[in-house]
Scaffold this active site. Structure first.
Site, mmCIF file in Angstrom:
data_model
loop_
_atom_site.group_PDB
_atom_site.id
_atom_site.type_symbol
_atom_site.label_atom_id
_atom_site.label_comp_id
_atom_site.label_asym_id
_atom_site.label_seq_id
_atom_site.Cartn_x
_atom_site.Cartn_y
_atom_site.Cartn_z
ATOM 1 N N ILE A 1 0.867 -1.172 0.000
ATOM 2 C CA ILE A 1 0.000 0.000 0.000
ATOM 3 C C ILE A 1 0.908 1.228 0.000
ATOM 4 O O ILE A 1 2.068 1.153 0.405
ATOM 5 C CB ILE A 1 -0.980 0.030 1.201
ATOM 6 C CG1 ILE A 1 -0.250 -0.091 2.539
ATOM 7 C CG2 ILE A 1 -2.027 -1.053 1.070
ATOM 8 C CD1 ILE A 1 -1.188 -0.034 3.750
ATOM 9 N N ASP A 2 0.392 2.335 -0.472
ATOM 10 C CA ASP A 2 1.206 3.537 -0.635
ATOM 11 C C ASP A 2 1.694 4.074 0.712
ATOM 12 O O ASP A 2 1.093 3.819 1.761
ATOM 13 C CB ASP A 2 0.405 4.621 -1.352
ATOM 14 C CG ASP A 2 -0.017 4.202 -2.746
ATOM 15 O OD1 ASP A 2 0.723 3.434 -3.377
ATOM 16 O OD2 ASP A 2 -1.099 4.647 -3.198
ATOM 17 N N LYS A 3 2.755 4.864 0.660
ATOM 18 C CA LYS A 3 3.352 5.447 1.862
ATOM 19 C C LYS A 3 2.311 6.148 2.734
ATOM 20 O O LYS A 3 2.279 5.948 3.949
ATOM 21 C CB LYS A 3 4.451 6.436 1.443
ATOM 22 C CG LYS A 3 5.062 7.213 2.602
ATOM 23 C CD LYS A 3 6.005 8.288 2.093
ATOM 24 C CE LYS A 3 6.495 9.168 3.236
ATOM 25 N NZ LYS A 3 7.325 10.299 2.758
ATOM 26 N N THR B 1 -0.948 5.801 2.699
ATOM 27 C CA THR B 1 -2.136 5.003 2.988
ATOM 28 C C THR B 1 -1.828 4.153 4.219
ATOM 29 O O THR B 1 -0.775 3.546 4.301
ATOM 30 C CB THR B 1 -2.484 4.080 1.805
ATOM 31 O OG1 THR B 1 -2.754 4.892 0.651
ATOM 32 C CG2 THR B 1 -3.711 3.233 2.103
ATOM 33 N N ARG C 1 -7.137 5.437 -5.924
ATOM 34 C CA ARG C 1 -6.896 6.863 -6.169
ATOM 35 C C ARG C 1 -7.192 7.232 -7.622
ATOM 36 O O ARG C 1 -7.815 8.265 -7.907
ATOM 37 C CB ARG C 1 -5.452 7.209 -5.795
ATOM 38 C CG ARG C 1 -5.137 6.940 -4.323
ATOM 39 C CD ARG C 1 -3.642 6.897 -4.042
ATOM 40 N NE ARG C 1 -3.011 8.199 -4.260
ATOM 41 C CZ ARG C 1 -1.701 8.390 -4.212
ATOM 42 N NH1 ARG C 1 -0.883 7.361 -3.989
ATOM 43 N NH2 ARG C 1 -1.201 9.591 -4.424
#
EC number: 5.4.99.-
Length: 303
Positions: A137-139, A141, A237
């Site tokens: 998962i993104d930084k 998130t 997103r």
């Protein structure tokens, strides 16, 4: 190795290549880019150039990001919120702001650094920089990630992702008031040809499906739950922006005028999968972070 391409626009022609490339990613220093150019990792129209090369319009820069040679991931005593652990699997509730694994610009302080200190044994399928990492998962998130401790578990979990049997539900705040209660976004995702650092919906992209339902409506914003059927980079997103409801706080895909938060309001709150050894279905939930709860309280007061 990751390969990134960038087509020189009219307003960039005549600029030095090291300046253009270092501007593609804020984590790349000018000196690092210059070294990559000298080592042949950066080319223009497949030709080696010098760092002071002036780029003509419509030429293509190709950046082949080299894997660090002989880099050992250093174990670090970081606080990790472990939701579950046994001899095969760890489920971690990743905080917002933490990078999942080492990458250019982030060689310490990542979740993998913390895991290496915590348990010592992670699967080696993804190599030295991403041991045990099955999905990311993104930084910015927050939320739940499953990590494999051995290769058997790793392959089993990856097969479940491919078969679309893993449950992944996210809570998000989006701009705008969504009028309907449920929706499915089925739109292929690939690199944005105008910005290679971003993803977008493109005809030749990879299949991507997101299901969503409205949880609550506020003035100018909506709280939604998104469930992933596929797992493309930045999928939620990109998809929510595509239908006109970008995530609040998203610096890459959202509007400039947004809520005053650090990064997108997105939390991976539910994760379910079959245990790789027992085949038993397991599901985990992570409460919304305090910052997310405070944001919701603020929206309710404004409403």
């Amino acid at each position: 190795m990751e390969v990134i391409q960038h087509i020189i626009q009219q307003n960039e022609q005549g600029e030095r290549i090291d300046k253009i490339v270092s501007g593609l990613n804020k984590e790349w220093s000018r000196s690092q880019v210059q070294q990559w150019i000298k080592d042949g990792h950066i080319k223009v129209d497949e030709e080696k150039v010098k760092p002071n090369f002036k780029c003509p319009a419509e030429s293509t820069i190709t950046v082949t990001i080299p894997e660090p040679e002989g880099l050992d991931v250093e174990p670090e005593n970081l606080h990790l919120d472990i939701a579950y652990e046994d001899s095969d699997v760890i489920v971690v509730n990743k905080p917002k702001g933490m990078v999942v694994h080492p990458a250019p610009g982030h060689y310490s302080g990542t979740m993998v650094n913390g895991l290496m200190y915590h348990c010592k044994d992670l699967s080696g399928i993804n190599g030295v920089l991403r041991p045990g990492i099955v999905h990311r998962i993104d930084k910015d998130t927050s939320g739940l990630l499953m990590v494999a401790k051995n290769d058997l578990a790793h392959e089993h979990l990856v097969n479940q992702l491919v078969a679309k049997t893993v449950t992944r539900k996210y809570t998000a705040i989006v701009h705008g008031t969504i009028p309907h209660e449920y929706g499915t976004i089925d739109a292929p995702i690939g690199r944005d040809p105008k910005d290679r650092q971003s993803m977008t919906v493109v005809d030749n992209g990879k299949n991507a499906v997101t299901h969503f339902k409205v949880l609550e409506r506020f003035k100018d914003f909506t709280l939604v739950q998104c469930e992933l059927e596929t797992g493309r980079t930045h999928q939620i997103r990109v998809h929510m922006k595509y239908i006109g409801y970008p995530l609040a706080g998203d610096p890459k895909y959202g509007p400039r005028k947004t809520l005053n938060i650090n990064g997108q309001a997105l939390h991976a709150g539910v994760l379910g999968f079959n245990h790789p050894r027992t085949e038993e279905y397991m599901e985990f939930q992570a409460e919304l972070p305090k910052e997310f709860e405070q944001l919701l309280a603020q929206l309710k007061n404004n409403h």
